[in-house]
Design an enzyme around this catalytic site. Structure first.
Site, PDB file in Angstrom:
ATOM      1  N   GLY A 100      34.013 -85.038  30.330  1.00  0.00           N
ATOM      2  CA  GLY A 100      33.358 -83.742  30.439  1.00  0.00           C
ATOM      3  C   GLY A 100      33.663 -82.992  31.712  1.00  0.00           C
ATOM      4  O   GLY A 100      33.265 -81.839  31.864  1.00  0.00           O
ATOM      5  N   ASP A 101      34.371 -83.629  32.655  1.00  0.00           N
ATOM      6  CA  ASP A 101      34.703 -82.956  33.913  1.00  0.00           C
ATOM      7  C   ASP A 101      36.197 -82.672  34.041  1.00  0.00           C
ATOM      8  O   ASP A 101      36.714 -82.510  35.146  1.00  0.00           O
ATOM      9  CB  ASP A 101      34.217 -83.779  35.113  1.00  0.00           C
ATOM     10  CG  ASP A 101      34.885 -85.149  35.194  1.00  0.00           C
ATOM     11  OD1 ASP A 101      35.608 -85.527  34.246  1.00  0.00           O
ATOM     12  OD2 ASP A 101      34.687 -85.850  36.209  1.00  0.00           O
ATOM     13  N   HIS A 360      28.270 -36.219  40.856  1.00  0.00           N
ATOM     14  CA  HIS A 360      27.764 -36.743  42.124  1.00  0.00           C
ATOM     15  C   HIS A 360      26.288 -37.120  42.054  1.00  0.00           C
ATOM     16  O   HIS A 360      25.479 -36.371  41.523  1.00  0.00           O
ATOM     17  CB  HIS A 360      27.878 -35.707  43.264  1.00  0.00           C
ATOM     18  CG  HIS A 360      28.991 -34.743  43.143  1.00  0.00           C
ATOM     19  ND1 HIS A 360      30.253 -35.011  43.605  1.00  0.00           N
ATOM     20  CD2 HIS A 360      29.045 -33.501  42.606  1.00  0.00           C
ATOM     21  CE1 HIS A 360      31.032 -33.973  43.368  1.00  0.00           C
ATOM     22  NE2 HIS A 360      30.333 -33.040  42.758  1.00  0.00           N
ATOM     23  N   ALA A 420      19.148 -24.577  40.545  1.00  0.00           N
ATOM     24  CA  ALA A 420      19.120 -25.687  41.496  1.00  0.00           C
ATOM     25  C   ALA A 420      17.730 -25.869  42.079  1.00  0.00           C
ATOM     26  O   ALA A 420      16.998 -24.906  42.322  1.00  0.00           O
ATOM     27  CB  ALA A 420      20.127 -25.434  42.607  1.00  0.00           C
ATOM     28  N   ARG A 437      10.826 -23.202  41.331  1.00  0.00           N
ATOM     29  CA  ARG A 437      10.786 -23.617  42.726  1.00  0.00           C
ATOM     30  C   ARG A 437      10.053 -22.542  43.512  1.00  0.00           C
ATOM     31  O   ARG A 437       9.924 -21.398  43.064  1.00  0.00           O
ATOM     32  CB  ARG A 437      12.200 -23.842  43.280  1.00  0.00           C
ATOM     33  CG  ARG A 437      13.113 -22.632  43.236  1.00  0.00           C
ATOM     34  CD  ARG A 437      14.436 -22.932  43.942  1.00  0.00           C
ATOM     35  NE  ARG A 437      15.311 -21.767  43.943  1.00  0.00           N
ATOM     36  CZ  ARG A 437      16.455 -21.686  43.311  1.00  0.00           C
ATOM     37  NH1 ARG A 437      16.877 -22.703  42.562  1.00  0.00           N
ATOM     38  NH2 ARG A 437      17.205 -20.595  43.396  1.00  0.00           N
TER      39      ARG A 437
END
Length: 455
Positions: A100-101, A360, A420, A437
């Site tokens: 197994g190794d 961005h 924006a 805004r």
């Protein structure tokens, strides 16, 4: 013609200095024993018996769901003793014995050993190595016939010069094992029952010994410590890289490229340094992957560019799209043809329409964005109310201004514009301008504070 398989996996692996068995150390994101089991499963054996010992429950859990019989070796008294524990669970047929190794053993090498070993033969896989230190040596007579296998600790000075080594992989009928295994004695330095003693019994019984060799030396390399594990990882990855390059892919540095799953590639792709592939990944033709990228369970179509330091997970990137640099595409995203997920943009469960751009510093979560939209810098789709996730829908040709927050659930109509710095909590009709805004004011009597000077 049937076949049984015995995989020896009882060792502690003390040199690993680990809380888990040696066979559960990982190579290319799979445990050592999983590599071995995967190779033997392709032989379609009637049964697979795994002999466990140290922390057996962990080994059994790691292989859960596979058609495997587990046998517990309570005392680790040697390889011969380990196979003896498995004997009652084997069918009356040829038995393939391996470890197994030894994770890189190929199905082709095992198949050749099995196919060339008759029922009344003993099949032995040997290899010639430059540095046989620590390995059992194959001793032959003056006619070239194998006479015995001598472990290094029991070998004399002449035998230590031999470069043909025992891999520990055998093919032998159960009937012969039933006869030979009880005869093994622990008359050696280690006081263990060596499976290698069956060579001596085969000679005494005039049983033909069939010797085969691996295709590559690395296939028979075992793992005893973390240094060897790291070395074998690089061997594995280099081998994978060479196969990928043979399919028409350029890799900047094969020594700095990792595949921890399966990679399906088209032609004329370019992969830069330190790229990691996880799970199942498919690359189309002419794909460019920049440095330090991670691709996991994704489809990358033709002519896509994944720029440096980006991550794509569980998503589809359509033809001609661009991702990155420093982008993160989380699961269930569909980035359509020619779309852009730019630098420091994170997307999750989002459709970004054909030709749309989020270039961005943006988070797009649970979103459906139409074609040819512009998502400005700093836009956030606020998809979570503390309990549930909600969806944001943006129509074709919409323009979302920088530093805007879209409070989901919300719909932005086709051709709409969001000014924006707006926080949008209500639907925006098609072709409308939405802006929320504070009105800008100019205070002409305002004076900047004067800095206090030290006295």
């Amino acid at each position: 013609m049937g076949l049984s398989v015995v995989i020896l996996a009882a060792g502690k692996g003390s040199r690993m200095n680990s809380n888990k068995p040696k066979v559960l150390q990982t190579l290319a994101a799979k445990t050592l024993i999983e590599h071995v089991v995967s190779s033997v499963e392709k032989l379609n054996p009637d049964n697979i018996v795994v002999v466990t010992g140290h922390l057996k429950e962990q080994v059994e859990d790691a292989l859960q769901g596979r058609n495997i019989t587990f046998v517990y070796q309570q005392q680790q008294l040697g390889t011969g003793h380990a196979v003896l524990q498995a004997l009652p669970y084997l069918k009356e047929q040829k038995v393939l014995i391996l470890y197994g190794d030894v994770p890189l053993i190929s199905t082709e090498v095992l198949e050749n050993l099995v196919d060339t070993t008759n029922d009344d033969d003993l099949g032995v896989l040997t290899a010639f190595v430059e540095n046989p230190q620590g390995l059992g040596r194959i001793v032959r007579d003056k006619f070239g016939a194998v006479t015995e296998i001598v472990e290094e600790k029991d070998a004399n000075d002449i035998q230590r010069q031999i470069k043909e080594i025992n891999t520990g992989i055998y093919c032998v009928h159960k009937n012969l094992l039933q006869k030979w295994l009880p005869e093994i004695k622990a008359n050696n330095v280690q006081k263990e029952y060596y499976l290698t003693d069956i060579i001596t019994f085969a000679k005494a019984d005039h049983v033909s010994i069939n010797v085969t060799h691996p295709i590559n030396e690395f296939e028979i390399l075992g793992v005893n410590d973390r240094t060897q594990l790291a070395s074998l990882e690089r061997v594995w990855q280099r081998n994978v890289a060479e196969k990928i390059m043979a399919k028409g892919v350029s890799i900047a540095d094969p020594n700095r490229f990792d595949v921890r799953g399966n990679l399906d590639v088209g032609k004329d792709c370019w992969i830069d340094i330190n790229v990691i592939i996880k799970g199942n990944v498919k690359l189309g033709n002419n794909v460019v992957i920049g440095a330090n990228c991670i691709l996991k369970n994704c489809i990358i179509e033709d002519n896509v560019r994944i720029k440096s330091n980006s991550m794509v997970d569980g998503s589809i990137i359509r033809e001609g799209a661009i991702v990155g640099p420093f982008a993160r595409v989380r699961p269930e995203c569909d980035v359509k043809e020619g779309a852009v997920i730019g630098n420091f943009v994170e997307a999750k469960k989002t459709i970004l329409g054909k030709g749309s751009k989020a270039s961005h510093l943006t988070y797009l979560g649970d979103s459906e964005i139409g074609a040819n939209c512009n998502i400005g810098a700093g836009v956030i789709t606020c998809n979570y109310d503390g309990v549930n996730k909600h969806k944001t829908v943006i129509g074709d040709y919409a323009f979302i201004g920088s530093d805007s927050q879209l409070i989901a659930p919300v719909n932005i109509g086709q051709g709409a514009t969001v000014g924006a710095g707006s926080t949008i909590a209500k639907d925006v009709p098609a072709d409308n301008l939405a802006i929320s805004r504070a009105r800008q004011r100019h205070i002409d009597t305002w004076q900047r504070p004067v800095k206090k000077t030290d006295k």
